[in-house]
Design a protein around this motif. Structure first.
Motif: not given
Length: 419
Positions: A63-72, A109-121
């Motif tokens: 599965h693909r993790p989305i890692v959210l850092v809460g800048g807001a 997290f592994n940030v490479e590949g099809e299910n690499g982790a996505m970092m969002v703010n």
């Protein structure tokens, strides 16, 4: 075992919004899921780890993790677990914290590949939103009575809660909706204190997108210690992931000092060791507790994961040197880590210093008479070597890399002399 069975065995699942729904969707497709952290400091501590390590288990299952850092949300402050208003941080401080935390998350997290982790703010979509848009597009979907029923808000009504913190749960709900709409994110993971925020997000998604929405929430338990004391605290304070705040040696020591009553639970929670290996270590705790094999394994796994193999080997080296007393093999950098919290004394100037005078000046011995007695009795060591000559004068040869001399009085009392 499949993923959910493994999580159940490890004791990681606390609550699920729809147990059958989560089981069904995981059996049919690879999903995106997210977990967030607010940047209240420029480093996470070990109390933040379990939700993200749980999400990494999902990643290892495809599965693909989305890692959210809460800048807001970090500019607002979560009322959860607080009895009073948080002190608001500046935008500059929050953005600085975001970058520090982002780097640590990229290590997990592994940030490479099809299910690499996505970092969002979340500042990227909430930071520029005007108040009218917030009220019209989101505020109208969340009833005041619904919010008042949330534990995090209800617990603050007597002591008082500002409108700012009152609306925090809507901001976090907006995060879930944004990720659901734009990144097909179907699951949010959080600590048990995040249940109210997670369910608000599900309610917002349902009201905006319709009853057929497929979104779920899962919480993990609060990590506790068997003796009732707070997990994640050492004698010197919080155990940070930043090596500048908590050295790899201190990090290693925290885990290796885990009580027998807690170590198996922590192996299940935090490591990626198999059920078979953990059960073998559990048996070792029962049969040979004095060997502390489970604690050593836990400390090695966690230090390697957060700080890497080189820092792990350095932590093991420092630990062995302190245990044996053979400290002269340590580098100056290793001494800084291992002797960070011992009493220290700075010698001014470059001249030679008599050992008796040094022991008194550094408050290692209370008087010259006691200092001579300690030396004569063999109770004083310099860099691991016993000194019995009361006329001994320290020279450049006693300084490790020209910076430190380690004095030991008795078996366990260490003192750090700096130049």
């Amino acid at each position: 075992m499949d993923l959910l069975q493994d999580l159940q065995w490890r004791g990681i699942i606390y609550q699920q919004t729809d147990e059958e729904g989560i089981k069904d969707i995981l059996s049919k497709e690879k999903i995106s899921l997210y977990c967030g952290v607010d940047p209240t400091a420029d480093s996470m501590h070990i109390g933040h780890l379990l939700p993200f390590l749980t999400m990494r288990r999902f990643q290892e299952a495809g599965h693909r993790p989305i890692v959210l850092v809460g800048g807001a949300t970090g500019l607002i402050g979560d009322p959860s677990g607080k009895s009073e208003e948080r002190k608001l941080q500046t935008l500059e401080q929050v953005q600085h914290n975001v970058e520090g935390i982002r780097k640590q998350l990229e290590q997990i997290f592994n940030v490479e590949g099809e299910n690499g982790a996505m970092m969002v703010n979340n500042y990227d979509w909430a930071g520029s939103m005007d108040i009218v848009t917030f009220l019209r597009d989101f505020g109208k979907y969340v009833g005041v009575n619904y919010m008042l029923a949330k534990d995090t808000i209800a617990s603050r009504l007597e002591t008082g809660i500002s409108f700012t913190e009152f609306t925090y749960t809507i901001l976090q709900a907006m995060d879930f909706y944004h990720l659901y709409k734009n990144h097909d994110c179907k699951l949010q993971i959080g600590g048990s204190d995040q249940w109210g925020n997670i369910t608000t997000g599900l309610e917002l998604i349902r009201k905006i997108t319709g009853e057929g929405s497929k979104a779920y929430g899962l919480t993990i338990p609060l990590v506790t210690k068997a003796d009732g004391s707070k997990f994640g605290k050492s004698e010197s304070g919080a155990v940070w992931l930043d090596p500048e705040k908590t050295s790899p040696y201190e990090f290693y020591q925290f885990w290796i000092n885990t009580a027998d009553a807690d170590v198996v639970k922590y192996l299940k929670y935090f490591t990626f060791l198999s059920k078979e290996v953990i059960e073998q270590l559990e048996q070792a705790v029962k049969d040979e507790p004095h060997l502390r094999q489970a604690q050593k394994t836990l400390a090695e796994e966690m230090t390697r994961m957060i700080h890497g193999e080189e820092s792990l080997q350095q932590a093991i080296k420092i630990s062995a040197a302190l245990f044996s007393g053979d400290v002269k093999e340590l580098s100056a950098e290793e001494i800084k880590q291992g002797f960070k919290d011992v009493p220290s004394f700075t010698v001014e100037g470059k001249g030679e210093t008599g050992l008796v005078d040094l022991l008194v000046a550094a408050n290692i011995s209370p008087s010259k008479r006691q200092a001579r007695e300690d030396i004569s009795n063999g109770a004083v060591s310099l860099n691991g070597d016993r000194v019995t000559d009361t006329a001994y004068v320290l020279s450049e040869a006693d300084r490790i890399e020209g910076q430190f001399t380690i004095v030991r009085r008795g078996k366990k009392k260490y003192f750090l002399i700096q130049y």
